[in-house]
Design a protein around this motif. Structure first.
Motif, mmCIF file in Angstrom:
data_model
loop_
_atom_site.group_PDB
_atom_site.id
_atom_site.type_symbol
_atom_site.label_atom_id
_atom_site.label_comp_id
_atom_site.label_asym_id
_atom_site.label_seq_id
_atom_site.Cartn_x
_atom_site.Cartn_y
_atom_site.Cartn_z
ATOM 1 N N GLU A 85 65.934 6.985 32.255
ATOM 2 C CA GLU A 85 65.307 5.665 32.312
ATOM 3 C C GLU A 85 64.386 5.481 33.508
ATOM 4 O OE1 GLU A 85 68.545 2.849 32.114
ATOM 5 O OE2 GLU A 85 69.213 3.673 30.186
ATOM 6 N N ARG A 86 64.768 6.060 34.675
ATOM 7 C CA ARG A 86 63.996 5.776 35.881
ATOM 8 C C ARG A 86 63.355 6.993 36.541
ATOM 9 N NH1 ARG A 86 68.255 2.803 38.934
ATOM 10 N NH2 ARG A 86 67.150 3.603 40.732
ATOM 11 N N TRP A 87 64.121 8.083 36.640
ATOM 12 C CA TRP A 87 63.644 9.226 37.415
ATOM 13 C C TRP A 87 62.471 9.945 36.759
ATOM 14 C CZ3 TRP A 87 65.632 11.608 42.016
ATOM 15 C CH2 TRP A 87 66.630 10.855 42.639
ATOM 16 N N VAL A 88 62.554 10.190 35.467
ATOM 17 C CA VAL A 88 61.500 10.971 34.794
ATOM 18 C C VAL A 88 60.152 10.298 34.984
ATOM 19 C CG1 VAL A 88 60.658 11.902 32.604
ATOM 20 C CG2 VAL A 88 63.100 12.004 33.131
ATOM 21 N N SER A 89 60.063 9.018 34.641
ATOM 22 C CA SER A 89 58.772 8.320 34.768
ATOM 23 C C SER A 89 58.375 8.158 36.231
ATOM 24 C CB SER A 89 58.815 6.957 34.066
ATOM 25 O OG SER A 89 59.831 6.141 34.621
#
Length: 126
Positions: A85-89
């Motif tokens: 949810e947060r790290w990839v983007s």
């Protein structure tokens, strides 16, 4: 040598590609990725071309990296859903790559975060 230490020694001796495959399977099973952090945030590694955040499949393998200049670092657990949810983007936005399961003499496979995410996401059939 304990069974855990033996297993860790076997895993860290694998090729970078084999460590990548192992890490994907472990993360799928445990639903957790591991990195290192200190008071300034996550550890960053730099290759000739990319800035990377190292990721490991478990706390023990992350802790192996916390020596010398990294001795003040602590393993940080990242729940898989938080990673997705947060790290990839966030890493994509910051133009950061993942150093997959680095060991002392080998940074491992360096890939964009979305590539690791694709390996971790179950394929859906249409």
């Amino acid at each position: 040598m304990s069974d855990t230490a033996k297993k860790l020694a076997e895993i860290t001796a694998m090729t970078p590609e084999a460590r990548y495959d192992y890490m994907v399977e472990q993360i799928k099973a445990d639903k957790t990725l591991w990195t290192l952090q200190d008071q300034d945030g996550c550890v960053m590694l730099t290759t000739e071309e990319e800035d990377c955040i190292p990721m490991w499949p478990n706390e023990e393998s992350a802790a192996l990296w916390a020596v010398d200049e990294w001795k003040d670092c602590q393993p940080l657990a990242i729940p898989l859903n938080e990673w997705q949810e947060r790290w990839v983007s966030g890493m994509e936005d910051d133009d950061l790559f993942v150093a997959v399961f680095p060991v002392q003499d080998d940074l491992g496979v360096v890939i964009p975060p979305y590539e690791l995410d694709q390996r971790l996401t179950p394929k859906t059939r249409h």
